[in-house]
Design an enzyme around this catalytic site. Structure first.
Site, mmCIF file in Angstrom:
data_model
loop_
_atom_site.group_PDB
_atom_site.id
_atom_site.type_symbol
_atom_site.label_atom_id
_atom_site.label_comp_id
_atom_site.label_asym_id
_atom_site.label_seq_id
_atom_site.Cartn_x
_atom_site.Cartn_y
_atom_site.Cartn_z
ATOM 1 N N CYS A 87 3.620 8.792 1.022
ATOM 2 C CA CYS A 87 4.200 7.649 2.008
ATOM 3 C C CYS A 87 4.408 6.489 1.238
ATOM 4 O O CYS A 87 3.356 5.667 0.805
ATOM 5 C CB CYS A 87 3.067 7.363 3.198
ATOM 6 S SG CYS A 87 3.701 6.344 4.560
ATOM 7 N N CYS A 118 6.250 -4.518 15.868
ATOM 8 C CA CYS A 118 6.099 -3.230 16.784
ATOM 9 C C CYS A 118 4.574 -3.560 17.375
ATOM 10 O O CYS A 118 3.741 -3.580 16.653
ATOM 11 C CB CYS A 118 6.004 -1.921 16.199
ATOM 12 S SG CYS A 118 7.739 -1.607 15.750
ATOM 13 N N GLU A 161 0.836 -1.109 -0.140
ATOM 14 C CA GLU A 161 0.030 -0.008 0.201
ATOM 15 C C GLU A 161 1.054 1.229 0.082
ATOM 16 O O GLU A 161 2.047 1.304 0.448
ATOM 17 C CB GLU A 161 -0.987 -0.218 1.264
ATOM 18 C CG GLU A 161 -1.942 -1.003 0.959
ATOM 19 C CD GLU A 161 -2.861 -0.899 2.394
ATOM 20 O OE1 GLU A 161 -4.330 -1.402 2.058
ATOM 21 O OE2 GLU A 161 -2.620 -0.631 3.497
ATOM 22 N N CYS A 199 1.535 -1.481 15.968
ATOM 23 C CA CYS A 199 1.361 -1.041 14.456
ATOM 24 C C CYS A 199 0.546 -2.300 13.947
ATOM 25 O O CYS A 199 1.021 -3.639 13.984
ATOM 26 C CB CYS A 199 2.800 -0.765 13.786
ATOM 27 S SG CYS A 199 2.991 -0.592 12.260
ATOM 28 N N CYS A 251 6.615 -6.626 7.211
ATOM 29 C CA CYS A 251 7.802 -6.080 8.160
ATOM 30 C C CYS A 251 8.162 -6.979 9.170
ATOM 31 O O CYS A 251 7.466 -8.077 9.605
ATOM 32 C CB CYS A 251 7.006 -4.878 8.732
ATOM 33 S SG CYS A 251 8.201 -3.833 9.951
ATOM 34 N N CYS A 302 -1.248 6.386 10.009
ATOM 35 C CA CYS A 302 -0.057 5.948 10.208
ATOM 36 C C CYS A 302 -0.285 4.646 11.163
ATOM 37 O O CYS A 302 -0.978 4.701 12.259
ATOM 38 C CB CYS A 302 0.788 7.277 11.156
ATOM 39 S SG CYS A 302 2.362 6.501 11.973
#
Length: 409
Positions: free
Chosen positions: A135, A146, A122, A149, A142, A380
């Site tokens: 962005c 975290c 994305e 997230c 990933c 975010c």
């Protein structure tokens, strides 16, 4: 045991048919690599390589062409040979969503690289007064996990190539009318003057510094003055703290640096940002102080997501000021963006404002980032590829929660 297939089925025949050989892309190559590739292909003599590479560079990055047939100052025969050998195509746009605040999110699908299957990532465009920020993602998934997230709940599939990083920018420019002779979509919210995309941030899916070489190649092309021509002052790379690569980022790429900080104590940051166990705050702050070009004009941005009753006390604010002492810095306070399944909540707005006041009083700018694109999960920490998309019932529950007023800016 023998196997048999029903080849009367079209689906079976397609599955058994050898995959078409993928044409190598020219996007993402440096000028020298581009010239060398043309010579190695046998379709451009060495004496013409530099000139042909310059022509292609102009068509790709200044004019934004995605079809060799549109490169009109190149002979028809050569255009045909280039098209037979190479690709300059854009990725497939699986979905384009537009938020009520003008934020746009694209779901891109890239072909498999070697073994494997197609992958999806994305990319988000955020229009603001006088600027438009894109962005960009650097990985599919990933590795950092975290805990706050949403992207971090998706396992890493693979790194993106320099081409795949760049075409996110180039496709967004296509869609927004940001190349010459292109029209901006009717009703689109974009800056009133100048470029539609003025800034890019490596803050999408993935940890950019775990894909350093490809990110470096992409950003050097994006900032080339004879091509996409984005100022390095308008390119920001965000890292969760891959300390060994931070100095290299400043020395070899020269862009602005952002640190996903989110905690001021090692014990808490170990939980929120697990890479801290490998590179604790003492090492991270030392790397920031040594960042090449650091000055009041080239400050480091520290990102700090506001989590209710976790990291939002006035004591945390005072420790943040102490931690950053001597570092030219700006602190972006980010209201937590909810996603189904999380145990975290966004800090109360009054708490966020008091935190900001304490940091401001110590002389650090601490803007509160206005949540953007929440209604399309583009904010975010909310990005996740379609292969890992939440169930429709979860999405509807989230939208209902926001409509009811949860987490309003």
């Amino acid at each position: 045991m023998a196997l048999s297939f029903d080849i009367t089925s079209a689906e079976t025949r397609n599955a058994l048919r050898p995959a078409a050989k993928e044409k190598p892309p020219l996007i993402g190559l440096s000028r020298q690599e581009l010239a060398d590739t043309l010579v190695a292909s046998g379709i451009v003599p060495e004496r013409q390589a530099k000139m042909r590479a310059s022509q292609l560079w102009h068509w790709l990055y200044v004019r934004g062409v995605s079809d060799f047939a549109e490169m009109f100052n190149i002979s028809k025969d050569l255009r045909g040979a280039l098209a037979a050998h190479f690709s300059v195509a854009r990725p497939e746009i699986v979905e384009e969503q537009i938020s009520s605040d003008g934020t746009r999110k694209w779901l891109f699908r890239f072909p498999p690289r070697g073994a494997g299957r197609p992958v999806e990532i994305e990319t988000v465009y955020i229009p603001e007064e006088g600027r438009g920020t894109l962005c960009i993602s650097s990985q599919v998934g990933c590795t950092l996990t975290c805990s706050f997230c949403h992207t971090g709940t998706q396992k890493l599939v693979r790194n993106l190539t320099a081409e795949e990083i760049l075409v996110q920018l180039m496709t967004a420019r296509d869609r927004l009318g940001d190349f010459p002779d292109r029209d901006t979509p009717a009703g689109a919210i974009v800056p009133a003057e100048g470029r539609r995309i003025t800034n890019i941030v490596m803050m999408g899916m993935g940890e950019p510094l775990y894909n350093f070489e490809e990110v470096k190649k992409a950003l050097l092309i994006a900032s080339d003055g004879d091509g996409l021509s984005l100022s390095k002052r308008r390119i920001t790379l965000s890292t969760s703290g891959v300390v060994p690569e931070i100095f290299r980022t400043g020395e070899e790429i020269g862009v602005m640096l952002a640190i996903s900080l989110h905690a001021v104590r090692d014990d808490l940051r170990d939980m929120l940002v697990p890479i801290n166990k490998k590179y604790p705050l003492k090492d991270l702050m030392a790397a920031c102080r040594a960042y090449p070009g650091l000055s009041n004009a080239r400050r480091i941005t520290f990102e700090y997501v506001m989590l209710k009753d976790v990291n939002d006390s006035l004591a945390d604010a005072k420790e943040l000021v102490r931690l950053l002492k001597g570092i030219p810095a700006k602190i972006n306070l980010i209201p937590f963006n909810p996603w189904p399944g999380t145990n975290y909540q966004c800090s109360d707005w009054e708490t966020i404002e008091k935190f900001a006041d304490a940091v401001n009083a110590a002389g650090y700018a601490s803007p509160i980032r206005t949540p953007r694109g929440r209604d399309i999960l583009a904010a975010c920490g909310q990005l996740k590829s379609e292969s890992e998309r939440m169930r429709k019932s979860d999405r509807l529950a989230l939208e209902a929660m926001m409509i009811a007023g949860h987490g309003e800016a």
